[in-house]
Design an enzyme around this catalytic site. Structure first.
Site, PDB file in Angstrom:
ATOM      1  N   ASP A 389       1.113  -1.003  -0.025  1.00 31.89           N
ATOM      2  CA  ASP A 389      -0.272   0.267  -0.243  1.00 31.89           C
ATOM      3  C   ASP A 389       1.298   1.393  -0.316  1.00 31.89           C
ATOM      4  O   ASP A 389       1.760   0.683  -0.002  1.00 31.89           O
ATOM      5  CB  ASP A 389      -0.944   0.088   1.437  1.00 31.89           C
ATOM      6  CG  ASP A 389      -2.174   0.979   1.336  1.00 31.89           C
ATOM      7  OD1 ASP A 389      -2.727   1.373  -0.073  1.00 31.89           O
ATOM      8  OD2 ASP A 389      -2.757   1.469   2.652  1.00 31.89           O
ATOM      9  N   GLU A 392       2.080   4.335  -4.187  1.00 34.93           N
ATOM     10  CA  GLU A 392       2.445   5.877  -5.427  1.00 34.93           C
ATOM     11  C   GLU A 392       4.117   6.453  -5.094  1.00 34.93           C
ATOM     12  O   GLU A 392       4.400   6.593  -6.136  1.00 34.93           O
ATOM     13  CB  GLU A 392       1.153   6.775  -5.011  1.00 34.93           C
ATOM     14  CG  GLU A 392       0.381   6.600  -5.044  1.00 34.93           C
ATOM     15  CD  GLU A 392      -0.911   5.344  -3.811  1.00 34.93           C
ATOM     16  OE1 GLU A 392      -0.156   5.847  -2.914  1.00 34.93           O
ATOM     17  OE2 GLU A 392      -1.167   4.402  -4.314  1.00 34.93           O
ATOM     18  N   ASP A 493      -8.351   3.500  -2.793  1.00 33.80           N
ATOM     19  CA  ASP A 493      -9.743   4.602  -1.703  1.00 33.80           C
ATOM     20  C   ASP A 493     -10.779   4.794  -2.425  1.00 33.80           C
ATOM     21  O   ASP A 493     -10.990   6.087  -2.852  1.00 33.80           O
ATOM     22  CB  ASP A 493      -9.257   5.391  -1.071  1.00 33.80           C
ATOM     23  CG  ASP A 493      -8.012   4.420   0.501  1.00 33.80           C
ATOM     24  OD1 ASP A 493      -7.464   3.232  -0.023  1.00 33.80           O
ATOM     25  OD2 ASP A 493      -7.422   5.664   0.818  1.00 33.80           O
TER      26      ASP A 493
HETATM   27  C1  GLC Z   1      -4.805   3.620   2.839  1.00 33.22           C
HETATM   28  C2  GLC Z   1      -5.050   2.174   2.174  1.00 33.22           C
HETATM   29  C3  GLC Z   1      -6.398   1.341   2.340  1.00 33.22           C
HETATM   30  C4  GLC Z   1      -5.686   1.105   4.170  1.00 33.22           C
HETATM   31  C5  GLC Z   1      -5.499   2.142   4.697  1.00 33.22           C
HETATM   32  C6  GLC Z   1      -4.811   2.226   6.216  1.00 33.22           C
HETATM   33  O1  GLC Z   1      -5.217   4.386   2.347  1.00 33.22           O
HETATM   34  O2  GLC Z   1      -5.852   2.278   0.904  1.00 33.22           O
HETATM   35  O3  GLC Z   1      -6.997   0.241   2.266  1.00 33.22           O
HETATM   36  O4  GLC Z   1      -6.574   1.164   5.028  1.00 33.22           O
HETATM   37  O5  GLC Z   1      -4.572   3.006   4.112  1.00 33.22           O
HETATM   38  O6  GLC Z   1      -3.761   1.218   6.373  1.00 33.22           O
END
Ligand code: GLC
Length: 777
Positions: A389, A392, A493
């Site tokens: 995650d 980017e 998200d």
């Molecule tokens: C980011 C991710 C999401 C996750 C959050 C906390 O927003 O895209 O899926 O729950 O981080 O880790």
């Protein structure tokens, strides 16, 4: 814009050097032929080529020979299928089929043009009726008349016009009802595609920097374009079978009790589920590769208990490493010089969940190896995959952003000639002066879009080294062309909005066309609270996402299938069970994706390339060749119009037959998503189970529909990489008006199967598993 750029001028000489054609002019052009349908055009910049590497194409491409002839005005390069005609005086490239049909051409002599560091290619509009692909984008399926930017961006608040988003795929497929072609612009800088927004005469693409290096890929069908595009950028491996099951996640499953409770509820309520996620809640102070021992004591035992209940565990991994000298990973990263630096030499420090963070420089192989090695801390605890995650990379400009998440950005700005506005793109990622590579040879501008791809690569390769015979479920939020070699992708998200349910329909079709088959959006919506009705409709659609995960944000309402009402729970359960019935169909489609790159979620034009009406009907899609899904994406709607392409279609629920091409109106009460089955369909089904592997599948049910059709069924152990050694089965199923045939074409895997149960209209045939069976219908 065109007027402000400087185009390519006169070609003064040419030379055939081995398997490339070199054209010498104000800039030089190297043309290579990869196969009969793929031609690479690589322009020099300031008379030199620096770009002799690719982050997306990671293998030595074969090159084939071609013929060249010179005519008065033109140089003509020919392959068995294509003819490239290059005008020497006013440099211009035209591509024809061997039958002299013009497919594609440069706009005047602007096939190569420059403005400062930026490189452009302007193309003539010929017959392009639609532009598809470009990965994860807002807007409808067809990108004609629009403009897009590729710059991986963490944007949880996206609206219909927001651009860019989490992934960058500088590839498009141009379609008309006679033929298709594709262009892959192999440039990792910020790239732009203006597909007729500016002009009705030309379209263009350009990059902020780097070279003009692109591949022209001829179809003629869209599937052939995708097959050849993924020949370049790679294809997805066979996912582990459990990864096709239902997956439950929430930011806020904050301790062992909560997670165990969720797990128990699934089993008590007889709702199938295979995967539970551990979001950032599991970490010790958000330190990556650690577990909080208070909230998740004896992690190994907990995971083992969950495994015994049939659940696999996938934890999140963020690239930001907490700046804490007592934290080993940070210390090691500093000592070994593994973190990204600023041009001034100091380690770049940004803000993510743990506060101040340093970020690994994944362009370095030793850093990827190190990261892959650290992953062992998770795999040794028993996890079954990795959730990559914030890659980017997302880095908040101010510590407060972490908590408020209320940043406002204006990233739709199209300010190509006002360089000072560039800064606007950088406010939630690394600053412009971060550098990468052994000697700082790459600017962040060049690496930004591939940071996520390289992190996913580190994750995948590390997994394969550490767990050589167990396939992982690796997912990533950011990516670039070629990410499919390493990872599944979810669309980041979204929100519990009907608009975000809707947008997932074209978005996933375009991601599939861009070569990424294992895809899904957060079912139920990530941010904000889902309504019961939205949740039901999203589950009904979600069972057809290849990656089927329910996930939601911290402090949003509970979003498990039972969290709304008994009615919602019952409907969700039925649909999740239907998903489990369809798993052998999904798995065989994944085999096709592995072999040819063809996505599971298919735009209608993939199956009906000559259908002019199909291109407009992207609020429906095909799962594989046979199942047409027409989701409900508005509140309160209890019926919808469905376009059925040519042929006979069976209403999956009622059996009623419709004849396409036609628009029909169909009822869709809350518990029904319209589904139609194509004539001649062959759909393998399993008995539903609570999780993959719970029940031995001794009978393979095969649902067949009148008509002519074929399907290749694939199976293996669903766990190991043994299939790479040939240990799998392929069975050809074939139906025509009179008979149904089952024939093994590759038989190296010992499955549990004893029976085939063939269902045809109101008949049922139960036959013992044999190498070759023919049933009279
Ligand atoms: C980011 C991710 C999401 C996750 C959050 C906390 O927003 O895209 O899926 O729950 O981080 O880790």
């Amino acid at each position: 814009m065109m007027e402000r750029t400087k185009p390519w001028s006169k070609i003064v000489s040419w030379e055939k050097k081995g398997k490339s054609l070199l054209l010498i002019g104000s800039e030089d052009l190297k043309i290579e032929v990869i196969n009969e349908k793929i031609i690479r055009f690589h322009f020099s910049k300031n008379k030199a080529w620096r770009h002799n590497y690719s982050f997306a194409i990671e293998k030595d491409l074969p090159k084939i020979d071609f013929t060249v002839e010179e005519k008065e005005e033109n140089i003509i390069l020919s392959t068995e299928i294509l003819k490239v005609v290059i005008n020497k005086n006013i440099p211009n490239i035209k591509i024809y089929t061997k039958e002299d049909e013009l497919i594609h051409s440069d706009y005047k002599n602007y096939g190569y043009a420059k403005y400062k560091d930026k490189v452009f290619s302007f193309k003539n509009f010929e017959k392009e009726e639609a532009f598809l692909g470009l990965g994860e984008k807002m807007g409808g399926l067809n990108k004609k008349g629009k403009k897009y930017i590729n710059w991986n961006t963490d944007d949880p608040h996206h609206y219909p016009h927001t651009d860019p988003l989490y992934q960058s795929h500088p590839f498009f497929l141009a379609w008309n009802s006679e033929f298709s072609y594709g262009i892959f612009f192999d440039n990792t800088f910020r790239t732009y595609f203006n597909l007729g927004e500016e002009s009705s005469k030309y379209y263009y693409f350009y990059a902020d920097n780097g070279e003009l290096d692109y591949y022209f890929i001829y179809g003629p069908t869209p599937k052939e374009v995708i097959e050849n595009y993924t020949l370049l950028t790679g294809r997805y491996y066979m996912p582990p079978l459990f990864a096709l099951g239902y997956q439950q996640s929430k930011w806020g499953y904050k301790n062992k009790e909560m997670l165990m409770d969720i797990a128990r509820k699934f089993r008590e309520k007889d709702i199938p589920c295979d995967v539970l996620y551990m979001d950032i809640d599991h970490m010790d102070g958000f330190r990556v590769f650690t577990f909080d021992e208070e909230r998740f004591p004896n992690i190994k035992n907990m995971i083992e208990d969950l495994n015994n209940m049939g659940f696999k565990i996938v934890p999140i991994v963020d690239p930001g490493v907490k700046k804490d000298i007592n934290y080993e990973i940070y210390r090691e990263g500093v000592e070994k010089d593994f973190f990204c630096r600023r041009s001034t030499g100091e380690i770049y420090v940004g803000y993510v969940w743990p506060g101040e963070c340093a970020f690994p420089d994944f362009t370095k192989k030793e850093v990827r190896d190190w990261w892959g090695e650290k992953q062992k801390r998770l795999t040794e605890a028993g996890v079954s995959g990795i959730w990559n995650d914030m890659n980017e990379p997302s880095s908040f400009s101010h510590p407060m952003d972490i908590f408020s998440r209320s940043w406002e950005r204006h990233n739709t700005f199209w300010g190509i000639f006002s360089d000072h506005n560039d800064e606007i793109f950088y406010d939630k990622t690394f600053p412009k002066d971060v550098v990468h590579g052994e000697k700082g040879e790459f600017t962040h501008d060049e690496i930004h879009n591939v940071y996520g791809l390289l992190m996913a690569k580190a994750s995948y390769e590390g997994w394969r080294r550490g767990n050589p015979n167990v396939r992982p479920l690796i997912i990533t939020r950011a990516g670039f062309s070629g990410v499919q070699k390493y990872s599944a992708v979810w669309t980041g998200d979204n929100k519990s909005w009907w608009e975000h349910l809707y947008i997932s329909i074209p978005m996933l079709q375009n991601l599939g066309i861009s070569g990424v088959p294992f895809i899904g959006a957060d079912v139920g919506g990530f941010g904000l609270d889902s309504s019961p009705e939205l949740f039901v409709r999203w589950i009904e659609l979600g069972i057809f996402y290849p990656f089927f995960r329910n996930h939601s944000e911290l402090n949003t309402r509970s979003q498990e299938p039972w969290a709304f009402s008994k009615e919602v729970e019952e409907i969700s359960k039925e649909y999740i069970k239907l998903r489990y019935r369809l798993i052998p169909y999904f798995y065989s489609l994944f085999w096709e994706a592995k072999e040819k790159g063809i996505p599971l979620i298919r735009s209608l034009i993939l199956e009906f390339p000559n259908d002019k009406e199909a291109i407009h009907n992207y609020d429906e899609f095909l799962l594989g060749p046979f199942i047409l899904v027409a989701p409900i994406y508005q509140e309160g709607v209890r019926a919808r119009v469905v376009y059925l392409p040519e042929g006979l279609w069976y209403d999956f629920w009622e059996g009623k037959i419709y004849k396409g091409p036609d628009y029909i109106s169909i009822k869709a009460p809350l518990d029904k998503i319209p589904i139609f089955i194509r004539e001649g369909s062959i759909i393998p089904l399993w008995e539903p189970q609570n999780y993959i592997g719970e029940k031995k599948q001794e009978t393979l049910e095969i649902l067949i529909y009148p008509g002519k059709g074929e399907f290749t069924y694939y199976e293996d152990d669903g766990i190991s990489w043994d299939y790479e050694k040939g240990i799998y089965n392929l069975i050809k199923f074939k139906i025509d008006e009179r008979s149904f045939e089952i024939k093994y074409i590759h038989k190296e895997y010992n499955s549990d199967r004893k029976w085939f149960k063939v269902r045809y209209l109101d008949k049922e045939f139960v036959i013992e598993d044999k190498d070759h069976i023919k049933i009279k219908l």
